[in-house]
Design an enzyme around this catalytic site. Structure first.
Site, PDB file in Angstrom:
ATOM      1  N   GLU A 143      19.909 -55.008 -27.898  1.00  0.00           N
ATOM      2  CA  GLU A 143      18.934 -54.246 -28.683  1.00  0.00           C
ATOM      3  C   GLU A 143      19.165 -52.733 -28.568  1.00  0.00           C
ATOM      4  O   GLU A 143      19.541 -52.231 -27.511  1.00  0.00           O
ATOM      5  CB  GLU A 143      17.530 -54.574 -28.177  1.00  0.00           C
ATOM      6  CG  GLU A 143      16.414 -53.834 -28.903  1.00  0.00           C
ATOM      7  CD  GLU A 143      15.045 -54.043 -28.256  1.00  0.00           C
ATOM      8  OE1 GLU A 143      14.040 -53.788 -28.944  1.00  0.00           O
ATOM      9  OE2 GLU A 143      14.981 -54.430 -27.078  1.00  0.00           O
ATOM     10  N   LYS A 198      12.229 -56.005 -36.164  1.00  0.00           N
ATOM     11  CA  LYS A 198      11.297 -56.464 -35.134  1.00  0.00           C
ATOM     12  C   LYS A 198       9.844 -56.325 -35.591  1.00  0.00           C
ATOM     13  O   LYS A 198       9.411 -55.236 -35.967  1.00  0.00           O
ATOM     14  CB  LYS A 198      11.548 -55.618 -33.877  1.00  0.00           C
ATOM     15  CG  LYS A 198      10.819 -56.031 -32.612  1.00  0.00           C
ATOM     16  CD  LYS A 198      11.273 -55.077 -31.509  1.00  0.00           C
ATOM     17  CE  LYS A 198      10.744 -55.440 -30.142  1.00  0.00           C
ATOM     18  NZ  LYS A 198      11.243 -54.471 -29.130  1.00  0.00           N
ATOM     19  N   CYS A 200      13.872 -58.921 -28.379  1.00  0.00           N
ATOM     20  CA  CYS A 200      13.185 -58.556 -27.138  1.00  0.00           C
ATOM     21  C   CYS A 200      11.755 -59.085 -27.033  1.00  0.00           C
ATOM     22  O   CYS A 200      11.553 -60.261 -26.744  1.00  0.00           O
ATOM     23  CB  CYS A 200      13.238 -57.034 -26.964  1.00  0.00           C
ATOM     24  SG  CYS A 200      13.021 -56.474 -25.253  1.00  0.00           S
TER      25      CYS A 200
END
Length: 264
Positions: A41, A110, A145
């Site tokens: 990431e 995300k 994540c």
């Protein structure tokens, strides 16, 4: 399907240096028989959120061109981690995938922003769910994540027949046990491969990242795992036919009774 997962320390706020580092990792990684390479990431910037607007890519450019050239040069698919990405309405945290021919085949921004790292103060969340894409004709998914804490995303992807779900991350060392436990749980409960790339090192913000990049099979067994403080490349062979055996032996998808589930 043979994969390699890159785990490395990110140069805080230095896009050019990080791109050069990734190029050198490709040069050193011995990719002759590899199908897919996975990056972590926010690898172009790290969590330099104070400067993220000026460091962000412009709708993934120019980093997508760099990944495209690497994919063609090494004849690999690249799950290219995620990068700070400005599409005109704010900075997103966007993961993307490039195939062997250098084509951009998938992107996902995300949707769950991390309060503990102050992401909501500097980034905007994506507006689209995580969807499946294909690598060499096989269905896959990618999440980022903090998404790991939301099992709904993984179940959605597995119901769309994703055989591999990639987790690209900068996961802090204080929550290493959460990282490892949740990754294993996601593999077991969805009977798919989980391939996770994390970073290492301490950034000027004071956050130290956990490493422990890992590959887990659909039975929950660890196929390969990095340490917590080493720059390394881990490698695994994924037997995608094994998923059929696990789902036959433990038929959780056939046993589902979705008429009783309240989550839609």
């Amino acid at each position: 399907m043979k994969i390699k997962v890159f785990q490395f320390e990110i140069h805080f706020g230095d896009v050019e240096k990080n791109i050069e580092k990734v190029k050198s990792l490709f040069d050193e990684a011995s990719l002759d028989d590899v199908d897919t390479v996975v990056l972590p990431e926010m690898w172009t910037t790290g969590y330099d959120l104070e400067n993220i607007e000026k460091l962000a890519m412009n709708n993934l450019h120019p980093v997508v061109e760099v990944m495209s050239e690497l994919a063609k040069s090494y004849d690999v698919n690249i799950v290219a981690g995620s990068v700070a990405n400005d599409k005109g309405e704010g900075v997103l945290n966007t993961a993307f995938v490039v195939d062997r021919q250098g084509n951009l085949t998938h992107e996902y921004s995300k949707i769950h922003l991390v309060p503990m790292l102050n992401e909501p103060n500097f980034l905007i969340g994506g507006n689209n769910s995580a969807d499946v894409f294909e690598i060499d004709g096989e269905k896959m998914g990618v999440v980022i994540c903090y998404d790991l804490r939301f099992p709904e995303l993984f179940r959605d992807l597995s119901l769309e027949e994703a055989k591999v779900i990639y987790v690209v991350a900068e996961w802090p060392i204080e929550r290493t046990e959460h990282w490892l436990t949740l990754l294993k749980a996601r593999a077991i409960e969805n009977q798919c491969y989980i391939v996770a790339s994390n970073t290492i090192g301490t950034q000027p913000t004071g956050t130290t990242f956990a490493g422990n990049s890992i590959v887990i099979n659909p039975f929950g067994e660890v196929l390969s795992q990095a340490g917590s403080d080493e720059e390394t490349v881990i490698e695994s062979e994924l037997d995608l036919e094994y998923i059929k055996k696990i789902r036959k032996d433990i038929p959780i998808f056939e046993s589902r009774r979705k008429e009783f589930y309240k989550f839609l």
